[in-house]
Design a protein around this motif. Structure first.
Motif, PDB file in Angstrom:
ATOM      1  N   GLU A 262       0.844  -1.198   0.000  1.00  8.75           N
ATOM      2  CA  GLU A 262       0.000   0.000   0.000  1.00  8.75           C
ATOM      3  C   GLU A 262       0.874   1.240   0.000  1.00  8.75           C
ATOM      4  OE1 GLU A 262      -3.835  -1.841   2.456  1.00  8.75           O
ATOM      5  OE2 GLU A 262      -2.550  -0.339   3.406  1.00  8.75           O
ATOM      6  N   GLN A 263       0.446   2.232  -0.773  1.00 10.66           N
ATOM      7  CA  GLN A 263       1.132   3.526  -0.833  1.00 10.66           C
ATOM      8  C   GLN A 263       0.210   4.583  -0.238  1.00 10.66           C
ATOM      9  OE1 GLN A 263       3.219   4.748  -4.510  1.00 10.66           O
ATOM     10  NE2 GLN A 263       2.044   6.652  -4.432  1.00 10.66           N
ATOM     11  N   TYR A 264       0.787   5.454   0.594  1.00 14.61           N
ATOM     12  CA  TYR A 264       0.017   6.520   1.236  1.00 14.61           C
ATOM     13  C   TYR A 264       0.573   7.870   0.811  1.00 14.61           C
ATOM     14  CZ  TYR A 264      -2.181   2.992   4.158  1.00 14.61           C
ATOM     15  OH  TYR A 264      -2.910   1.912   4.587  1.00 14.61           O
ATOM     16  N   ASP A 265      -0.325   8.749   0.406  1.00 17.66           N
ATOM     17  CA  ASP A 265       0.044  10.096  -0.006  1.00 17.66           C
ATOM     18  C   ASP A 265      -0.854  11.091   0.723  1.00 17.66           C
ATOM     19  OD1 ASP A 265       2.044  10.058  -2.438  1.00 17.66           O
ATOM     20  OD2 ASP A 265       0.645   8.395  -2.756  1.00 17.66           O
ATOM     21  N   SER A 266      -0.247  12.106   1.303  1.00 15.03           N
ATOM     22  CA  SER A 266      -1.004  13.155   1.976  1.00 15.03           C
ATOM     23  C   SER A 266      -0.807  14.471   1.235  1.00 15.03           C
ATOM     24  CB  SER A 266      -0.553  13.305   3.431  1.00 15.03           C
ATOM     25  OG  SER A 266      -0.732  12.097   4.139  1.00 15.03           O
ATOM     26  N   ALA A 267      -1.801  15.330   1.326  1.00 16.51           N
ATOM     27  CA  ALA A 267      -1.730  16.629   0.671  1.00 16.51           C
ATOM     28  C   ALA A 267      -2.542  17.637   1.478  1.00 16.51           C
ATOM     29  CB  ALA A 267      -2.267  16.552  -0.752  1.00 16.51           C
ATOM     30  N   VAL A 268      -2.047  18.859   1.537  1.00 17.63           N
ATOM     31  CA  VAL A 268      -2.805  19.941   2.159  1.00 17.63           C
ATOM     32  C   VAL A 268      -3.914  20.316   1.186  1.00 17.63           C
ATOM     33  CG1 VAL A 268      -2.717  22.316   2.993  1.00 17.63           C
ATOM     34  CG2 VAL A 268      -0.819  20.738   3.481  1.00 17.63           C
ATOM     35  N   THR A 269      -5.160  20.207   1.635  1.00 19.31           N
ATOM     36  CA  THR A 269      -6.302  20.395   0.738  1.00 19.31           C
ATOM     37  C   THR A 269      -6.955  21.764   0.863  1.00 19.31           C
ATOM     38  OG1 THR A 269      -7.710  19.338   2.407  1.00 19.31           O
ATOM     39  CG2 THR A 269      -6.811  17.937   0.645  1.00 19.31           C
ATOM     40  N   ALA A 270      -6.685  22.482   1.966  1.00 19.64           N
ATOM     41  CA  ALA A 270      -7.251  23.828   2.122  1.00 19.64           C
ATOM     42  C   ALA A 270      -6.331  24.627   3.020  1.00 19.64           C
ATOM     43  CB  ALA A 270      -8.652  23.766   2.714  1.00 19.64           C
ATOM     44  N   PRO A 271      -6.080  25.893   2.676  1.00 16.45           N
ATOM     45  CA  PRO A 271      -5.190  26.709   3.506  1.00 16.45           C
ATOM     46  C   PRO A 271      -5.851  27.063   4.833  1.00 16.45           C
ATOM     47  CG  PRO A 271      -6.204  28.051   1.823  1.00 16.45           C
ATOM     48  CD  PRO A 271      -6.617  26.636   1.534  1.00 16.45           C
ATOM     49  N   GLY A 272      -5.033  27.382   5.812  1.00 18.37           N
ATOM     50  CA  GLY A 272      -5.562  27.818   7.094  1.00 18.37           C
ATOM     51  C   GLY A 272      -6.052  29.251   7.018  1.00 18.37           C
ATOM     52  N   SER A 273      -6.842  29.592   7.993  1.00 21.70           N
ATOM     53  CA  SER A 273      -7.376  30.953   8.065  1.00 21.70           C
ATOM     54  C   SER A 273      -7.398  31.383   9.514  1.00 21.70           C
ATOM     55  CB  SER A 273      -8.783  31.004   7.465  1.00 21.70           C
ATOM     56  OG  SER A 273      -9.343  32.289   7.600  1.00 21.70           O
ATOM     57  N   GLN A 276      -7.165  28.899  12.450  1.00 22.02           N
ATOM     58  CA  GLN A 276      -7.483  27.574  11.927  1.00 22.02           C
ATOM     59  C   GLN A 276      -6.325  27.052  11.087  1.00 22.02           C
ATOM     60  OE1 GLN A 276     -11.320  26.664  11.098  1.00 22.02           O
ATOM     61  NE2 GLN A 276     -10.802  24.673  10.263  1.00 22.02           N
ATOM     62  N   ALA A 277      -5.901  25.822  11.404  1.00 18.75           N
ATOM     63  CA  ALA A 277      -4.790  25.219  10.664  1.00 18.75           C
ATOM     64  C   ALA A 277      -5.249  24.745   9.292  1.00 18.75           C
ATOM     65  CB  ALA A 277      -4.223  24.039  11.453  1.00 18.75           C
ATOM     66  N   PRO A 278      -4.331  24.629   8.336  1.00 16.83           N
ATOM     67  CA  PRO A 278      -4.685  24.032   7.047  1.00 16.83           C
ATOM     68  C   PRO A 278      -5.182  22.598   7.236  1.00 16.83           C
ATOM     69  CG  PRO A 278      -2.546  25.110   6.932  1.00 16.83           C
ATOM     70  CD  PRO A 278      -2.922  25.075   8.378  1.00 16.83           C
ATOM     71  N   THR A 279      -6.019  22.123   6.344  1.00 14.82           N
ATOM     72  CA  THR A 279      -6.508  20.747   6.402  1.00 14.82           C
ATOM     73  C   THR A 279      -5.676  19.866   5.491  1.00 14.82           C
ATOM     74  OG1 THR A 279      -8.120  21.176   4.659  1.00 14.82           O
ATOM     75  CG2 THR A 279      -8.853  21.468   6.933  1.00 14.82           C
ATOM     76  N   THR A 280      -5.493  18.622   5.929  1.00 12.50           N
ATOM     77  CA  THR A 280      -4.689  17.657   5.187  1.00 12.50           C
ATOM     78  C   THR A 280      -5.484  16.377   5.000  1.00 12.50           C
ATOM     79  OG1 THR A 280      -2.640  18.562   6.106  1.00 12.50           O
ATOM     80  CG2 THR A 280      -2.527  16.339   5.183  1.00 12.50           C
ATOM     81  N   LYS A 281      -5.408  15.800   3.808  1.00 13.87           N
ATOM     82  CA  LYS A 281      -6.101  14.550   3.511  1.00 13.87           C
ATOM     83  C   LYS A 281      -5.073  13.508   3.094  1.00 13.87           C
ATOM     84  CE  LYS A 281      -9.675  12.508   0.532  1.00 13.87           C
ATOM     85  NZ  LYS A 281     -10.632  12.774  -0.579  1.00 13.87           N
ATOM     86  N   THR A 282      -5.262  12.290   3.588  1.00 12.78           N
ATOM     87  CA  THR A 282      -4.380  11.181   3.238  1.00 12.78           C
ATOM     88  C   THR A 282      -5.168  10.141   2.458  1.00 12.78           C
ATOM     89  OG1 THR A 282      -3.012  11.520   5.205  1.00 12.78           O
ATOM     90  CG2 THR A 282      -2.873   9.370   4.156  1.00 12.78           C
ATOM     91  N   THR A 283      -4.604   9.677   1.377  1.00 16.00           N
ATOM     92  CA  THR A 283      -5.237   8.646   0.565  1.00 16.00           C
ATOM     93  C   THR A 283      -4.351   7.412   0.506  1.00 16.00           C
ATOM     94  OG1 THR A 283      -4.293   9.608  -1.441  1.00 16.00           O
ATOM     95  CG2 THR A 283      -6.543  10.236  -0.882  1.00 16.00           C
ATOM     96  N   ARG A 284      -5.006   6.280   0.372  1.00 18.94           N
ATOM     97  CA  ARG A 284      -4.306   4.998   0.280  1.00 18.94           C
ATOM     98  C   ARG A 284      -4.433   4.452  -1.129  1.00 18.94           C
ATOM     99  NH1 ARG A 284      -6.871   0.315   3.695  1.00 18.94           N
ATOM    100  NH2 ARG A 284      -8.483   0.607   2.091  1.00 18.94           N
ATOM    101  N   THR A 285      -3.318   4.056  -1.695  1.00 18.06           N
ATOM    102  CA  THR A 285      -3.306   3.426  -3.015  1.00 18.06           C
ATOM    103  C   THR A 285      -2.894   1.974  -2.850  1.00 18.06           C
ATOM    104  OG1 THR A 285      -2.653   5.510  -4.041  1.00 18.06           O
ATOM    105  CG2 THR A 285      -2.317   3.515  -5.328  1.00 18.06           C
ATOM    106  N   LYS A 286      -3.753   1.070  -3.244  1.00 14.44           N
ATOM    107  CA  LYS A 286      -3.385  -0.341  -3.200  1.00 14.44           C
ATOM    108  C   LYS A 286      -2.531  -0.662  -4.424  1.00 14.44           C
ATOM    109  CE  LYS A 286      -7.355  -1.933  -0.531  1.00 14.44           C
ATOM    110  NZ  LYS A 286      -8.520  -2.866  -0.474  1.00 14.44           N
TER     111      LYS A 286
END
Length: 433
Positions: A262-273, A276-286
């Motif tokens: 499995e490969q995991y990649d995270s990315a900041v999906t929205a800047p903070g304001s 409020q901290a920026p939001t981060t999403k992690t996805t899993r690739t089989k």
């Protein structure tokens, strides 16, 4: 660098990663049954077993290959609280040491082209403090050296395993970590390579190769005109070169070779304001097909057991933790950090692979990534070091290390070194006073 001996003339599916709900206290449930793991199938002379002070026991077999050198097989890990050993690896060894020189004059495959395994060095008693130096018979070796006392197994302290101040500040929880260290030294030309495997009491395995020995005086002419000055003035210049080290790992988690990648990649999906901290999403690739992968920020891989779960019902896995690397772009097989290939008995070395299995077997690891489905994945890790010599490299040359780790992820339900009076906190949050 002259390689004469010293003193001699010279299909991906993407799934969003979601956090599982934390269960509160409730009725006891049946625990998952661990897969049965057979004892290491080797004689006492080729068995390594070490129980560390924390209660963790590592077990494995070893053998010596005529090209790869030290090979570790049937590696199991048993921390305290586990009734049976947990299988981690079917086998682990070096996959190649590729050494190209910056001036284009020389390029070496040290394992398959430079007698790496044949020149196993005898270890002095002081080189294995507190441990045992084992005798090694080298296949196809020099008959005048039927055995070499060249394999050290010992233990080493590594400092703090953890430290935590108690809620009331009246108690400090801390432990000093211990490792099982297994290593050999092999000479190639003027270099000596220390190949070490560190098995930590928390289940982590560190794989490192350290280059030491001497700079080759044959290369003080720096034929490219850009070498680093060594010695008085500019008369002697050492030729720069790379060390591209490959490891080959065959996982056997919980006794099965049918592991998943499995490969995991995270990315900041929205800047903070504001606050409020920026939001981060992690996805899993089989990773279901063979893959040539590259490390980058917010990316990591794990090897997942197809059969075993820990006591929290989470699939056991090992995370690949890359070390510092300088990627060498000069050859196709060094352009990626990791390769996941389907097991093939002919695919033994990452470059200059012996062609004993017929046409194509001599190709490099990048040529083996051809879309085959992964049912028995092999992990090839590539870690590079660009060696631009310095005055301090003589004499002898201080050791420079390159390597990586595999770290347990959900192999046990909690930290395997957890103090007994904290085991109740699994999955429970308690505020500090």
């Amino acid at each position: 660098m002259s390689r004469a001996r010293k003193g001699v003339a010279v299909g991906l599916s993407l799934v969003a990663l979601t956090a599982g709900a934390t269960a509160g206290a409730g009725p006891a449930v049946a625990q998952p049954k661990a897969a049965a793991v057979a004892a290491a199938d080797c004689s006492a002379a080729y068995r390594i077993e070490q129980k560390l002070a924390s209660g963790t026991t590592w077990r494995m077999c070893w053998r010596y290959d005529s090209m790869a050198g030290l090979v570790l097989e049937d590696v199991t890990y048993q921390p305290k609280g586990e009734a049976a050993p947990i299988k981690v690896l079917n086998s682990a060894r070096l996959g190649q040491i590729h050494v190209p020189y910056d001036d284009g004059q020389n390029e070496f495959d040290d394992l398959t082209g430079q007698n790496f395994a044949q020149d196993l060095m005898e270890l002095a008693p002081g080189e294995c403090p507190g441990g045992t130096i084992k005798s090694v018979k080298i296949p196809d070796g020099d008959p005048e050296r039927p055995t070499v006392k060249g394999l050290c197994t010992t233990t080493r302290s590594r400092g703090h395993a953890y430290r935590m101040q108690g809620d009331t500040a009246s108690k400090v929880y801390q432990a000093q970590g211990k490792d099982l260290l297994v290593y050999t030294v092999n000479q190639v030309g003027w270099y000596e390579y220390m190949t070490e495997w560190r098995f930590q009491d928390d289940g982590t395995v560190n794989m490192n190769v350290g280059a030491t020995g001497s700079l080759s005086y044959d290369d003080y002419d720096a034929g490219d005109g850009r070498g680093w000055p060594i010695g008085k003035g500019l008369r002697s210049k050492a030729t720069s070169h790379s060390h591209n080290v490959f490891w080959r790992l065959d996982f056997g988690l919980d006794g099965s070779s049918r592991n998943q990648i499995e490969q995991y990649d995270s990315a900041v999906t929205a800047p903070g304001s504001g606050d409020q901290a920026p939001t981060t999403k992690t996805t899993r690739t089989k990773v279901t097909k063979e893959l040539a992968g590259n490390a980058k920020a917010y990316r990591w891989w794990r090897v997942v057991s197809a059969t075993g779960k820990n006591k929290d019902w989470h699939p056991r896995s090992y995370e690949i933790v890359p070390g510092a690397t300088t990627k060498y772009p000069g050859r196709s097989f060094t352009k990626h950090d990791v390769y996941f290939t389907q097991y093939n008995k002919c695919e033994k070395f990452a470059s200059n692979n012996p062609g004993s299995c017929g046409a194509g077997a001599g190709a490099s690891v990048d040529k083996w990534v051809n879309g085959e489905t992964l049912t028995h994945p092999i992990v090839w890790m590539n870690v590079g070091f660009h060696h631009i010599a310095r005055d301090e490299d003589q004499q002898p040359m201080p050791i420079h290390w390159q390597g990586f780790s595999i770290a347990p992820r959900d192999v046990t339900a909690m930290n395997p070194l957890t103090p007994d009076d904290l085991v109740w906190q699994n999955g429970h949050w308690q505020p500090r006073s």
